[in-house]
Design a protein around this motif. Structure first.
Motif, PDB file in Angstrom:
ATOM      1  N   THR A  27      -7.957   6.356  24.209  1.00 44.72           N
ATOM      2  CA  THR A  27      -7.144   5.410  24.418  1.00 44.72           C
ATOM      3  C   THR A  27      -7.925   4.113  23.944  1.00 44.72           C
ATOM      4  OG1 THR A  27      -7.470   5.137  26.744  1.00 44.72           O
ATOM      5  CG2 THR A  27      -5.465   5.969  25.926  1.00 44.72           C
ATOM      6  N   ARG A  28      -9.261   3.923  23.777  1.00 44.96           N
ATOM      7  CA  ARG A  28      -9.947   2.869  23.359  1.00 44.96           C
ATOM      8  C   ARG A  28     -10.122   3.001  21.826  1.00 44.96           C
ATOM      9  NH1 ARG A  28     -13.559   1.160  28.760  1.00 44.96           N
ATOM     10  NH2 ARG A  28     -11.834   0.607  29.982  1.00 44.96           N
ATOM     11  N   GLY A  38       4.816   9.460  31.703  1.00 54.41           N
ATOM     12  CA  GLY A  38       3.936   8.609  30.866  1.00 54.41           C
ATOM     13  C   GLY A  38       4.863   7.357  30.381  1.00 54.41           C
ATOM     14  N   LEU A  39       6.136   7.531  29.920  1.00 59.22           N
ATOM     15  CA  LEU A  39       6.889   6.558  29.135  1.00 59.22           C
ATOM     16  C   LEU A  39       6.705   5.083  29.684  1.00 59.22           C
ATOM     17  CD1 LEU A  39      10.263   8.604  28.774  1.00 59.22           C
ATOM     18  CD2 LEU A  39       8.127   8.203  27.121  1.00 59.22           C
ATOM     19  N   THR A  71       0.306  12.767  27.716  1.00 59.99           N
ATOM     20  CA  THR A  71       1.781  13.188  27.768  1.00 59.99           C
ATOM     21  C   THR A  71       2.009  14.489  27.518  1.00 59.99           C
ATOM     22  OG1 THR A  71       2.440  12.545  25.453  1.00 59.99           O
ATOM     23  CG2 THR A  71       2.446  10.858  27.182  1.00 59.99           C
ATOM     24  N   PHE A  86     -14.987   6.959  27.915  1.00 58.83           N
ATOM     25  CA  PHE A  86     -13.843   6.229  26.948  1.00 58.83           C
ATOM     26  C   PHE A  86     -14.501   5.822  26.000  1.00 58.83           C
ATOM     27  CE2 PHE A  86     -12.936   5.645  31.572  1.00 58.83           C
ATOM     28  CZ  PHE A  86     -11.646   6.130  31.618  1.00 58.83           C
ATOM     29  N   THR A 135      -6.691  -2.248  28.898  1.00 55.83           N
ATOM     30  CA  THR A 135      -7.726  -1.445  29.315  1.00 55.83           C
ATOM     31  C   THR A 135      -7.733  -0.111  28.830  1.00 55.83           C
ATOM     32  OG1 THR A 135      -6.630  -0.531  31.383  1.00 55.83           O
ATOM     33  CG2 THR A 135      -7.803  -2.783  31.596  1.00 55.83           C
ATOM     34  N   GLY A 136      -6.634   0.482  28.563  1.00 56.58           N
ATOM     35  CA  GLY A 136      -6.580   2.094  28.052  1.00 56.58           C
ATOM     36  C   GLY A 136      -6.797   2.938  29.064  1.00 56.58           C
ATOM     37  N   LEU A 137      -6.662   2.491  30.509  1.00 55.89           N
ATOM     38  CA  LEU A 137      -7.257   3.266  31.372  1.00 55.89           C
ATOM     39  C   LEU A 137      -5.934   3.841  32.074  1.00 55.89           C
ATOM     40  CD1 LEU A 137     -10.144   0.906  33.076  1.00 55.89           C
ATOM     41  CD2 LEU A 137     -10.238   3.014  31.926  1.00 55.89           C
ATOM     42  N   GLU A 138      -5.736   4.934  32.293  1.00 55.43           N
ATOM     43  CA  GLU A 138      -4.869   5.608  33.413  1.00 55.43           C
ATOM     44  C   GLU A 138      -4.839   5.277  34.676  1.00 55.43           C
ATOM     45  OE1 GLU A 138      -2.713   8.170  32.210  1.00 55.43           O
ATOM     46  OE2 GLU A 138      -1.720   8.358  34.146  1.00 55.43           O
ATOM     47  N   PHE A 183      -2.413  -1.556  31.342  1.00 52.38           N
ATOM     48  CA  PHE A 183      -2.936  -0.593  30.668  1.00 52.38           C
ATOM     49  C   PHE A 183      -3.197  -0.798  29.218  1.00 52.38           C
ATOM     50  CE2 PHE A 183      -1.614   3.044  27.742  1.00 52.38           C
ATOM     51  CZ  PHE A 183      -2.525   3.871  28.113  1.00 52.38           C
ATOM     52  N   ARG A 184      -2.332  -1.770  28.691  1.00 50.38           N
ATOM     53  CA  ARG A 184      -2.366  -2.323  27.218  1.00 50.38           C
ATOM     54  C   ARG A 184      -3.834  -2.774  26.928  1.00 50.38           C
ATOM     55  NH1 ARG A 184       0.287  -0.564  22.839  1.00 50.38           N
ATOM     56  NH2 ARG A 184       2.475  -0.432  23.057  1.00 50.38           N
ATOM     57  N   LEU A 209       3.607   3.848  30.446  1.00 51.62           N
ATOM     58  CA  LEU A 209       2.470   3.381  29.893  1.00 51.62           C
ATOM     59  C   LEU A 209       2.485   2.060  29.207  1.00 51.62           C
ATOM     60  CD1 LEU A 209       1.466   5.872  31.779  1.00 51.62           C
ATOM     61  CD2 LEU A 209      -0.187   6.322  29.892  1.00 51.62           C
ATOM     62  N   PRO A 210       3.189   2.181  27.726  1.00 51.61           N
ATOM     63  CA  PRO A 210       2.916   1.079  26.842  1.00 51.61           C
ATOM     64  C   PRO A 210       3.728  -0.082  27.523  1.00 51.61           C
ATOM     65  CG  PRO A 210       4.681   2.858  26.099  1.00 51.61           C
ATOM     66  CD  PRO A 210       3.954   3.276  27.311  1.00 51.61           C
ATOM     67  N   PHE A 262      -7.013  11.305  36.741  1.00 46.43           N
ATOM     68  CA  PHE A 262      -7.275  11.750  35.185  1.00 46.43           C
ATOM     69  C   PHE A 262      -6.926  13.309  35.456  1.00 46.43           C
ATOM     70  CE2 PHE A 262      -8.917   7.479  34.106  1.00 46.43           C
ATOM     71  CZ  PHE A 262      -8.393   7.613  32.945  1.00 46.43           C
ATOM     72  N   ARG A 264       1.746   4.957  36.240  1.00 44.19           N
ATOM     73  CA  ARG A 264       1.820   6.473  36.470  1.00 44.19           C
ATOM     74  C   ARG A 264       0.513   6.515  37.130  1.00 44.19           C
ATOM     75  NH1 ARG A 264       1.502  10.843  31.817  1.00 44.19           N
ATOM     76  NH2 ARG A 264      -0.485   9.706  31.193  1.00 44.19           N
ATOM     77  N   VAL A 304      11.565  -0.920  34.355  1.00 43.65           N
ATOM     78  CA  VAL A 304      12.697  -1.154  33.498  1.00 43.65           C
ATOM     79  C   VAL A 304      12.759   0.001  32.489  1.00 43.65           C
ATOM     80  CG1 VAL A 304      13.711  -2.536  31.520  1.00 43.65           C
ATOM     81  CG2 VAL A 304      12.234  -3.599  33.430  1.00 43.65           C
ATOM     82  N   VAL A 305      11.723   0.581  31.970  1.00 45.71           N
ATOM     83  CA  VAL A 305      11.787   1.731  31.068  1.00 45.71           C
ATOM     84  C   VAL A 305      11.527   2.990  31.763  1.00 45.71           C
ATOM     85  CG1 VAL A 305      10.374   0.285  29.298  1.00 45.71           C
ATOM     86  CG2 VAL A 305       9.081   1.651  31.033  1.00 45.71           C
ATOM     87  N   CYS A 306      11.585   3.148  33.038  1.00 47.35           N
ATOM     88  CA  CYS A 306      11.260   4.395  33.803  1.00 47.35           C
ATOM     89  C   CYS A 306      12.646   5.242  33.838  1.00 47.35           C
ATOM     90  CB  CYS A 306      10.761   4.289  35.280  1.00 47.35           C
ATOM     91  SG  CYS A 306      11.067   5.829  36.007  1.00 47.35           S
ATOM     92  N   SER A 351       6.702   6.355  22.120  1.00 47.93           N
ATOM     93  CA  SER A 351       6.491   5.217  22.500  1.00 47.93           C
ATOM     94  C   SER A 351       4.975   5.001  23.417  1.00 47.93           C
ATOM     95  CB  SER A 351       7.369   4.613  23.395  1.00 47.93           C
ATOM     96  OG  SER A 351       7.609   5.442  24.539  1.00 47.93           O
ATOM     97  N   VAL A 352       4.414   6.463  23.493  1.00 50.02           N
ATOM     98  CA  VAL A 352       3.308   6.482  24.441  1.00 50.02           C
ATOM     99  C   VAL A 352       2.198   7.472  23.888  1.00 50.02           C
ATOM    100  CG1 VAL A 352       4.644   7.707  26.045  1.00 50.02           C
ATOM    101  CG2 VAL A 352       2.266   6.979  26.683  1.00 50.02           C
ATOM    102  N   PHE A 361      20.624   6.377  32.731  1.00 47.91           N
ATOM    103  CA  PHE A 361      19.699   5.287  32.275  1.00 47.91           C
ATOM    104  C   PHE A 361      20.113   4.543  31.219  1.00 47.91           C
ATOM    105  CE2 PHE A 361      15.743   4.772  29.739  1.00 47.91           C
ATOM    106  CZ  PHE A 361      14.999   4.152  30.459  1.00 47.91           C
TER     107      PHE A 361
END
Ligand SMILES: Cc1cc2nc3c(=O)[nH]c(=O)nc-3n(C[C@H](O)[C@H](O)[C@H](O)COP(=O)(O)OP(=O)(O)OC[C@H]3O[C@@H](n4cnc5c(N)ncnc54)[C@H](O)[C@@H]3O)c2cc1C
Ligand code: SF4
Ligand code: SF4
Lengths: 415, 476
Positions: free
Chosen positions: B92-93, A21-22, B74, B46, A33-36, A30-31, A24-25, B30, A41, A75-77, B137-138, B263
């Motif tokens: 998340t919302r 999940g790193l 996570t 949500f 909608t907040g939706l998985e 995602f930012r 996601l942000p 999910f 991922r 980039v962050v994965c 961060s998440v 990495f």
């Protein structure tokens, strides 16, 4: 029904995601909608679901379609998941397994018309007539934004294909400039600046006949066979060139990954360079001058395919600084502006939200100049800045450097 | 019980279509957190505010369908994975940060706020939120509260439980309660403390008043490398024995260091058997003296490299490396299993040797990262689950590992929670009476088992539990 094409997301690509999940942000969708299901991922999980036997249905198409292919997630994965490749594979599957008028239209535009110089020229002529008669304001909803973002067009732009420009001073080799589909017709000034700077830096510049659109938009939309054809044509056209210079970030990123599509792509990748890279290098080794500061501020926008795919961020800043400009940052994360190729036409709501917030960030810097090294981003910025009533000029970094250089030389000549 | 079409319709009507997902593909996506277990929800919702959460609890209750809260997913123990076709409530919302009370150094935040976003938000005030899980961060504040999460910097500052002052919760019946208050030690039963670490089994957290700390005026981050794991462990003991409590004290063994360096390019020496990261914070004059002490102790325990980060960029790179450890191991094999155990610090070396022996015995590569300062060990097993027989060996190795840690006086789960994964090991650390007490607490809150059923307590035990990590050794 699972996958049916050779381009499908591969098992090793999907299993390299450990679902930490790193990513996601970093994902713009995602930012917002907040939706998985709108996260990297989640998209990979959806691909795994199909790999395990679920159908490629309309929901799968929606989930994949909402991805900007901005590749901030790569980039962050920490596990190096090749997200962009897997997503191109998923799009290829969707293209192969679905049909309908809109699909055929998308293929016509991304994989056929852009390859046809005649079609692009006709379109350009029509758009320029519309611009000069102000008919462009009547453009239908979806494309109005795109039309508003255009530079003012010449009805019959002069193509760079087939032209050559001799190297100045000691010759370093032959650099081929990718003409591109819309770059050639709509961004002639960027081409001129690139050609002149390459020549000044010691390159003999050519733009070979026989080249075609790079194929990025077709690849992103899943037209795999067309993509392969375009890649093969360009492989042939650029054979033997010392350097293949690209001044559109999206095209350069795609050409650096031709190995996804054709044999020999890795070799070509070693010769492809973004114009910012070449100009920054020439500045660093003294072939092009550093100009004295004139105090103007420029906000620098990082096109995703420059920053996240080609991992180029320092060079455009170096080029702008050498142009005597003061570089100001827009946002530390370099979030996508929402242009994303034809995404702005297909997912107008998401695109609008990203475009407006990017324009607001630009406005907050107060800069009256904005540098962007990608045509799509440039148009998106122009559209949303003008909506805000902000009159900043948007241009390519290399173009801004070239203009500054000419001004400086003009001053020197007067003196 | 499966959510009925009526429940879905009512939820769509009350919350709007955008706030409800029910397509089979959505339910599949999910169906997991960052751990290994999968379980598909019957419906995903949500909510955007407390009232919507209360509505969901009431409607689901009326239809007899349990609800499972989820933040960013996570969690590593399946805490946010449903054990049946339940309603998954995704926070998340709910991501608003209230007005920062600079004077009292606290702020109300909704549960879906991302941990790092909070600290970024409070930076202009010179404040930060201390618990910093590697997933910061998440991961969400709600998830942190539910798992009482900690991170490298919790050695000196304590875990989530030390930084939550009050919260608003929605009970299984859909009532809205406020527990705790601005005072650090409220009178009466500390329900707030009970909620922290309850893994979403007692109530849904809908607003949290968190404590903020002033950013330290100065910090030094020191990287040390050793050719023997024992030397690194001895250095850790030496640092603590000298009365120094660094802000963070982290260790990685060689396989982990190699994966991470690829990495992060943080300059970790990949030939070292163990790498130690120590960070001291405080007054500029004090940090230099403390860094010097760390340096001397490292040198006396034969450190092969001692480097103080020269600037903020280098410091950030070191922490990026450390914090990407869990992700980086997938470069080796497609699957991982992260163990989370706490052992007395004095027996760290023994515990590490045990992990190597177990790894060898079962033929499952293990990489180690630990919060060395408080004995929180994270052995990571790396394997390919698609190879027949591998999962059995992973299971067996895991069982050996937990038993070995418990045998040397350790306990389960420093921070990642019990969830489903470790539920069946609970009897190793709790006796019948402990488990029974926990079960009663849960029953008092949630007699109808409407919240996150099937979590934390061993199968077949009389009631259920709530899963606060046992106090032994955890985050001293
Ligand atoms: C790469 C990586 C590194 C990690 N590093 C650390 C670390 O250093 N330290 C550490 O402690 N953990 C760590 N973790 C574990 C995990 O990140 C934490 O447990 C985190 O707090 C989970 O937050 P989340 O938002 O993802 O919660 P989720 O996984 O979504 O949920 C976790 C639990 O919280 C419950 N929950 C969520 N929201 C609420 C709510 N509003 N009310 C009630 N219950 C709720 C869920 O039901 C579930 O039981 C790591 C995980 C990963 C993948
Ligand atoms: S960061 Fe990489 S491994 Fe982690 S969830 Fe995202 S894509 Fe998967
Ligand atoms: S490519 Fe961009 S939009 Fe797509 S999943 Fe990755 S970060 Fe999100």
């Amino acid at each position: 029904m699972s996958w049916v094409t050779r381009d499908a997301p591969r098992a090793d690509e999907l299993s390299s995601c450990i679902q930490c999940g790193l990513c996601l942000p970093s994902c713009p969708t995602f930012r917002l909608t907040g939706l998985e299901t709108a996260s990297p991922r989640g998209r990979l999980t959806a691909m795994s679901a199909v790999a395990a036997g679920r159908p490629v249905d309309s929901r799968f198409e929606e989930i994949m379609g909402a991805c900007l292919q901005c590749r901030a997630c790569e980039v962050v994965c920490p596990s190096f998941v090749p997200f962009g490749r897997a997503m191109e594979g998923a799009r290829a599957e969707i293209a192969a397994q679905t049909s309908g008028v809109d699909r055929r239209l998308r293929r016509l535009v991304t994989a056929r018309l852009l390859r046809s110089r005649m079609a692009v020229r006709l379109g350009t002529l029509a758009a320029s007539i519309a611009q000069s008669s102000r008919l462009d304001r009547l453009a239908p909803g979806r494309i109005r934004g795109t039309v508003a973002g255009l530079r003012s067009l010449k009805g019959r732009p002069r193509s760079i294909v087939g032209r050559t420009r001799a190297a100045q001073g000691e010759k370093r080799g032959v650099a081929a400039l990718l003409a591109g589909c819309v770059m050639d017709a709509w961004f002639g000034d960027v081409h001129t600046a690139t050609v002149e700077l390459l020549a000044a830096a010691g390159w003999e510049v050519v733009s070979p006949r026989g080249q075609t659109c790079c194929g990025a938009l077709a690849a992103h939309d899943g037209w795999a066979d067309d993509t392969r054809k375009m890649a093969s044509v360009n492989m042939e056209a650029f054979r033997g060139m010392d350097l293949v210079v690209v001044n559109s970030a999206g095209c350069g990123a795609h050409m650096k990954e031709y190995d996804h599509w054709v044999d020999g792509g890795e070799e070509l990748a070693t010769r492809v360079a973004d114009a910012n890279e070449v100009v920054a290098e020439a500045i660093a080794d003294g072939r092009l001058p550093r100009l004295s500061a004139d105090g103007d501020r420029v906000a620098v926008q990082d096109p995703c395919h420059l920053r996240h795919v080609q991992r180029i961020t320092d060079q455009p800043r170096a080029v702008l600084a050498a142009a005597g400009l003061t570089v100001v940052e827009i946002d530390p994360d370099g979030r996508c502006c929402g242009a994303a190729g034809i995404y702005s036409l297909l997912e107008p709501d998401m695109s609008r939200r990203l475009g407006s917030s990017k324009a607001e960030q630009v406005q907050a810097t107060g800069a009256l100049l904005v540098a962007s090294a990608n045509p799509g981003c440039e148009m998106q910025l122009r559209t949303y800045l003008s909506e805000l009533g902000h009159t900043a000029r948007v241009a390519h970094p290399v173009e801004l450097y070239w203009e500054a250089l000419q001004r400086a030389e003009g001053r020197a000549a007067v003196r | 019980m499966q959510p009925s079409p009526e429940l879905e319709l009512e939820l769509r009507h009350r919350l709007g279509d955008e706030q409800v997902a029910s397509d089979p593909l959505d339910l599949y996506v999910f169906g997991k957190d960052a751990g290994l277990v999968r379980g598909e929800p019957g419906l995903v919702v949500f909510p955007r505010n407390t009232d919507e959460v209360a509505t969901i609890m009431r409607l689901a209750g009326r239809h007899g369908v349990p609800v499972v809260p989820r933040g960013s997913g996570t969690g590593l123990a399946g805490g946010a994975v449903t054990t049946g076709p339940h309603v998954l409530l995704v926070t998340t919302r709910m991501n608003r940060i209230g007005l920062v009370d600079v004077e009292n150094r606290c702020v109300w935040v909704q549960p879906g706020v991302i941990n790092l976003d909070l600290s970024i938000h409070t930076t202009p005030f010179g404040l930060h939120y201390a618990p910093d899980p590697s997933s910061q961060s998440v991961c969400t504040i709600g998830g942190n509260v539910a798992n009482n999460s900690g991170g490298p910097h919790c050695l000196a500052e304590g875990t989530t439980v030390n930084h939550v002052l009050a919260m608003e919760i929605v009970t299984p019946d859909g009532d809205i309660l406020q527990v705790g208050g601005p005072a650090p030690d409220p009178i009466g039963l500390d329900v707030r403390g009970l909620m922290v670490g309850s893994e979403g089994t007692l109530g849904i957290v809908t607003d949290v008043l968190v404590n903020l700390l002033p950013n330290p005026p100065a910090s030094r981050t020191i990287l040390l490398a050793f050719s023997e794991v024992e030397h690194a462990a001895a250095t850790v003991s030496g640092i603590i024995a000298n009365g120094l409590i660094p802000a963070a004290l982290e260790m990685m063994d060689q396989p982990m260091t190699i994966a991470v360096e690829r990495f992060a390019n943080a300059g970790f020496p990949t030939e070292a058997a163990a790498v130690l990261i120590a960070e001291v914070t405080g007054h500029p004059s004090a940090v230099d003296a403390e860094a010097e002490l760390v340096r001397r102790l490292g040198a006396s325990h034969r450190a092969t490299l001692i480097r103080v980060a020269s600037d903020e960029a280098e410091r950030k790179r070191i922490w990026l490396g450390r914090k990407s450890a869990f992700g980086a191991i997938a470069q080796m094999n497609p699957d991982y299993y992260l163990h989370d155990t706490v052992v007395p610090r004095t027996r760290l070396v023994e515990a590490i040797e045990q992990t190597y022996a177990i790894s060898e015995r079962h033929g499952i590569p293990m990489l180690n990262v630990f919060h060395a300062g408080d004995g929180n060990l994270h052995p990571l097993m790396s394997f390919d689950a698609s190879i027949p027989g591998v999962m059995e060996r992973v299971d067996a190795a895991g069982k050996d590992l937990i038993e070995a840690c418990v045998a040397i006086g350790g306990s389960l789960s420093g921070e990642h929670g019990i969830g489903m994964e470790k539920r069946d090991y609970m009897h190793l650390v709790f006796d019948e009476m402990d488990l029974d007490a926990q079960a009663r607490i849960r029953e008092a809150f949630d007699p109808g088992r409407r919240l996150n059923p099937g979590k934390i307590v061993p199968q077949g035990s009389r009631c259920f539990d709530f899963g606060r990590p046992p106090p032994v050794g955890a985050w001293v």
